[in-house]
Design a protein around this motif. Structure first.
Motif, PDB file in Angstrom:
ATOM      1  N   TYR A   1       5.263  20.886  32.269  1.00  0.00           N
ATOM      2  CA  TYR A   1       4.463  19.955  33.232  1.00  0.00           C
ATOM      3  C   TYR A   1       5.013  19.277  33.237  1.00  0.00           C
ATOM      4  CZ  TYR A   1       0.013  23.198  31.170  1.00  0.00           C
ATOM      5  OH  TYR A   1      -0.900  23.750  31.849  1.00  0.00           O
ATOM      6  N   ARG A   2       4.968  18.485  34.555  1.00  0.00           N
ATOM      7  CA  ARG A   2       4.902  17.654  35.282  1.00  0.00           C
ATOM      8  C   ARG A   2       4.600  16.154  35.754  1.00  0.00           C
ATOM      9  NH1 ARG A   2       9.016  19.954  40.698  1.00  0.00           N
ATOM     10  NH2 ARG A   2       6.993  19.689  42.119  1.00  0.00           N
ATOM     11  N   GLN A   3       4.989  14.782  35.436  1.00  0.00           N
ATOM     12  CA  GLN A   3       4.556  13.386  36.389  1.00  0.00           C
ATOM     13  C   GLN A   3       5.128  12.845  36.493  1.00  0.00           C
ATOM     14  OE1 GLN A   3       1.545  11.848  32.944  1.00  0.00           O
ATOM     15  NE2 GLN A   3       0.629  10.775  34.517  1.00  0.00           N
TER      16      GLN A   3
ATOM     17  N   LYS B   1       1.636   9.720  40.179  1.00  0.00           N
ATOM     18  CA  LYS B   1       0.916  10.736  40.415  1.00  0.00           C
ATOM     19  C   LYS B   1       0.264  11.494  39.060  1.00  0.00           C
ATOM     20  CE  LYS B   1       3.650  12.131  44.557  1.00  0.00           C
ATOM     21  NZ  LYS B   1       3.982  13.316  45.048  1.00  0.00           N
ATOM     22  N   GLU B   2      -0.618  12.524  39.050  1.00  0.00           N
ATOM     23  CA  GLU B   2      -1.144  12.933  37.786  1.00  0.00           C
ATOM     24  C   GLU B   2      -0.219  13.934  37.650  1.00  0.00           C
ATOM     25  OE1 GLU B   2      -5.691  12.745  38.620  1.00  0.00           O
ATOM     26  OE2 GLU B   2      -5.344  14.403  38.798  1.00  0.00           O
ATOM     27  N   ARG B   3      -0.584  14.295  36.137  1.00  0.00           N
ATOM     28  CA  ARG B   3       0.568  15.419  35.184  1.00  0.00           C
ATOM     29  C   ARG B   3       0.240  16.193  36.114  1.00  0.00           C
ATOM     30  NH1 ARG B   3       1.228  14.996  29.229  1.00  0.00           N
ATOM     31  NH2 ARG B   3       1.927  12.985  29.634  1.00  0.00           N
ATOM     32  N   GLU B   4       0.721  17.691  36.374  1.00  0.00           N
ATOM     33  CA  GLU B   4       0.950  19.276  37.286  1.00  0.00           C
ATOM     34  C   GLU B   4       1.564  19.763  36.664  1.00  0.00           C
ATOM     35  OE1 GLU B   4       2.535  18.256  41.219  1.00  0.00           O
ATOM     36  OE2 GLU B   4       4.437  18.777  40.933  1.00  0.00           O
ATOM     37  N   LEU B   5       0.861  21.097  36.859  1.00  0.00           N
ATOM     38  CA  LEU B   5       1.483  22.625  36.517  1.00  0.00           C
ATOM     39  C   LEU B   5       2.967  23.078  37.244  1.00  0.00           C
ATOM     40  CD1 LEU B   5      -0.106  25.647  35.116  1.00  0.00           C
ATOM     41  CD2 LEU B   5       1.857  25.288  36.836  1.00  0.00           C
TER      42      LEU B   5
ATOM     43  N   ALA C   1       4.022  26.738  39.794  1.00  0.00           N
ATOM     44  CA  ALA C   1       3.378  25.959  40.830  1.00  0.00           C
ATOM     45  C   ALA C   1       3.989  26.092  42.553  1.00  0.00           C
ATOM     46  CB  ALA C   1       4.152  24.025  40.874  1.00  0.00           C
TER      47      ALA C   1
ATOM     48  N   SER D   1       5.318  24.737  45.143  1.00  0.00           N
ATOM     49  CA  SER D   1       6.188  24.046  44.845  1.00  0.00           C
ATOM     50  C   SER D   1       7.804  24.413  44.545  1.00  0.00           C
ATOM     51  CB  SER D   1       6.195  22.884  44.601  1.00  0.00           C
ATOM     52  OG  SER D   1       5.488  22.661  43.735  1.00  0.00           O
TER      53      SER D   1
ATOM     54  N   TYR E   1       8.925  15.407  32.431  1.00  0.00           N
ATOM     55  CA  TYR E   1       8.979  16.555  32.756  1.00  0.00           C
ATOM     56  C   TYR E   1       8.548  16.655  30.786  1.00  0.00           C
ATOM     57  CZ  TYR E   1      10.500  18.188  36.944  1.00  0.00           C
ATOM     58  OH  TYR E   1      10.620  18.673  38.195  1.00  0.00           O
TER      59      TYR E   1
END
Length: 116
Positions: A37-39, A43-47, A60, A62, A93
């Motif tokens: 995951y990354r942040q 921004k919010e943490r995303e998969l 993801a 992207s 990450y």
């Protein structure tokens, strides 16, 4: 107690590559899913990507076609090969290990900066 430790972050130019690694250790019977995951700032943490012990990987949109996640079940490790990096990939990450029939554990995070 379970420990999750990431390594491999750093500074890279746009278009470059980095490989992140993560190792889980401690009181582990089995891990069902490992993932990244990354942040990014503000921004919010995303998969980013996940990989189960058995089955298909998940990415993801992207990062599809640019990042590849892989796993060594015997060693409880997971890696993320990141190619064609873009400035928008800049983030902290985090590695995640979800234990079978139990909770998930997070690493402390590793910084990836894509900049010229």
């Amino acid at each position: 107690q379970v420990q999750v430790v990431e390594s491999g972050g750093g500074l890279v130019q746009p278009g470059g590559s980095l490989r992140l690694s993560c190792a889980a250790s401690g009181s582990i019977f089995s891990i069902s899913t490992m993932g990244w995951y990354r942040q990014a700032p503000g921004k919010e943490r995303e998969l980013v990507a996940t990989i189960p012990s058995v089955g298909s990987t998940n990415y993801a949109d992207s990062v599809k076609g640019r990042f590849t996640i892989s796993r060594d079940n015997a060693k409880n490790t997971v890696s993320l090969q990141m190619n064609s990096l873009k400035p928008e990939d800049t983030a902290v990450y985090y590695c995640n290990a979800r234990l079978t029939f139990s909770r998930s554990y997070w690493g402390q995070g590793t910084q990836v900066t894509v900049s010229s």
